[in-house]
Design a protein around this motif. Structure first.
Motif, PDB file in Angstrom:
ATOM      1  N   UNK A 261       0.833  -1.208   0.000  1.00  0.00           N
ATOM      2  CA  UNK A 261       0.000   0.000   0.000  1.00  0.00           C
ATOM      3  C   UNK A 261       0.865   1.253   0.000  1.00  0.00           C
ATOM      4  N   UNK A 262       0.593   2.155  -0.910  1.00  0.00           N
ATOM      5  CA  UNK A 262       1.127   3.519  -0.962  1.00  0.00           C
ATOM      6  C   UNK A 262       2.606   3.655  -1.317  1.00  0.00           C
TER       7      UNK A 262
ATOM      8  N   UNK B  79       4.672  -4.749 -12.074  1.00  0.00           N
ATOM      9  CA  UNK B  79       3.567  -4.588 -11.131  1.00  0.00           C
ATOM     10  C   UNK B  79       4.142  -3.934  -9.882  1.00  0.00           C
ATOM     11  N   UNK B  80       3.992  -2.634  -9.771  1.00  0.00           N
ATOM     12  CA  UNK B  80       4.705  -1.890  -8.735  1.00  0.00           C
ATOM     13  C   UNK B  80       4.193  -2.125  -7.323  1.00  0.00           C
ATOM     14  N   UNK B  81       2.983  -2.653  -7.171  1.00  0.00           N
ATOM     15  CA  UNK B  81       2.436  -2.785  -5.820  1.00  0.00           C
ATOM     16  C   UNK B  81       2.245  -4.241  -5.381  1.00  0.00           C
ATOM     17  N   UNK B  82       3.032  -5.157  -5.955  1.00  0.00           N
ATOM     18  CA  UNK B  82       2.867  -6.562  -5.625  1.00  0.00           C
ATOM     19  C   UNK B  82       4.219  -7.232  -5.474  1.00  0.00           C
ATOM     20  N   UNK B  83       4.290  -8.172  -4.534  1.00  0.00           N
ATOM     21  CA  UNK B  83       5.487  -8.992  -4.401  1.00  0.00           C
ATOM     22  C   UNK B  83       5.095 -10.360  -3.883  1.00  0.00           C
ATOM     23  N   UNK B  84       6.006 -11.303  -4.032  1.00  0.00           N
ATOM     24  CA  UNK B  84       5.800 -12.666  -3.579  1.00  0.00           C
ATOM     25  C   UNK B  84       6.944 -13.028  -2.651  1.00  0.00           C
TER      26      UNK B  84
ATOM     27  N   UNK C   7       0.354  -6.320   2.743  1.00  0.00           N
ATOM     28  CA  UNK C   7      -0.906  -7.003   3.054  1.00  0.00           C
ATOM     29  C   UNK C   7      -1.003  -8.274   2.208  1.00  0.00           C
ATOM     30  N   UNK C   8      -1.380  -9.366   2.851  1.00  0.00           N
ATOM     31  CA  UNK C   8      -1.603 -10.604   2.105  1.00  0.00           C
ATOM     32  C   UNK C   8      -2.759 -10.414   1.137  1.00  0.00           C
ATOM     33  N   UNK C   9      -2.604 -10.927  -0.062  1.00  0.00           N
ATOM     34  CA  UNK C   9      -3.761 -11.045  -0.945  1.00  0.00           C
ATOM     35  C   UNK C   9      -4.580 -12.201  -0.373  1.00  0.00           C
TER      36      UNK C   9
ATOM     37  N   UNK D 233      10.760  -1.058  -2.736  1.00  0.00           N
ATOM     38  CA  UNK D 233      11.272  -0.442  -1.498  1.00  0.00           C
ATOM     39  C   UNK D 233      11.666  -1.519  -0.482  1.00  0.00           C
ATOM     40  N   UNK D 234      11.024  -2.674  -0.547  1.00  0.00           N
ATOM     41  CA  UNK D 234      11.268  -3.738   0.424  1.00  0.00           C
ATOM     42  C   UNK D 234      12.385  -4.692  -0.002  1.00  0.00           C
TER      43      UNK D 234
END
Length: 157
Positions: A14-15, A38-43, A65-67, A20-21
């Motif tokens: 989020x945001x 996909x800038x707002x998703x990671x696995x 946040x978990x999907x 960044x992580x």
């Protein structure tokens, strides 16, 4: 216990951008994949407990946040499906267009016969007026392959 098993968990960010992580994930030795498009998703491949500990101690971790599935449980992707998705993202720099439409119809289920994506199965779809091979990664994410000519495809149905 299921939650202690290692799986590829899909997380939304989020945001901020997921990249960044990256340093904190690498420093924590957590196996992870951040799709560049996909800038707002990671696995993250780990147990829920380990991921939750990472979220607690990482600055900004509350933004991860978990999907979740319809029953509100965290969504995870099988190792084989995740490897398919990672391969597509790494091998294909751009979404790929089939150059000869008449040989493969829209919706056809196909398998790639040769090259680094050999064995990959998906469907031919139309995105922005271009035909592409789209692979569904366990209803979590969809990935389009790189350039493939119809003679590289085997029609399965």
């Amino acid at each position: 216990m299921e939650s202690e098993a290692k799986h590829w968990y899909a997380l939304n960010v989020r945001y901020v951008k997921a990249g960044k992580f990256e340093p904190a994930l690498a420093e924590s030795n957590l196996e992870h994949f951040i799709p560049s498009l996909i800038s707002n998703m990671l696995f993250i491949r780990s147990s829920i407990e380990t991921i939750d500990k990472f979220r607690e101690r990482c600055p900004g971790g509350s933004r991860l946040r978990y999907m979740r599935s319809r029953d509100a449980s965290p969504i995870y992707v099988s190792d084989p499906a995740m490897q398919t998705f990672i391969t597509i993202c790494r091998v294909c720099e751009q979404p790929v267009v089939l150059n000869s439409a008449p040989l493969v119809r829209l919706g056809a289920r196909v398998r790639v016969k040769e090259g680094p994506l050999a064995g990959l199965e998906g469907h031919v779809v139309r995105i922005r007026k271009q035909k592409r091979v789209l692979v569904n990664i366990e209803n979590v994410i969809w990935a389009a392959t790189g350039y493939l000519s119809p003679d590289q495809l085997e029609i399965l149905d």
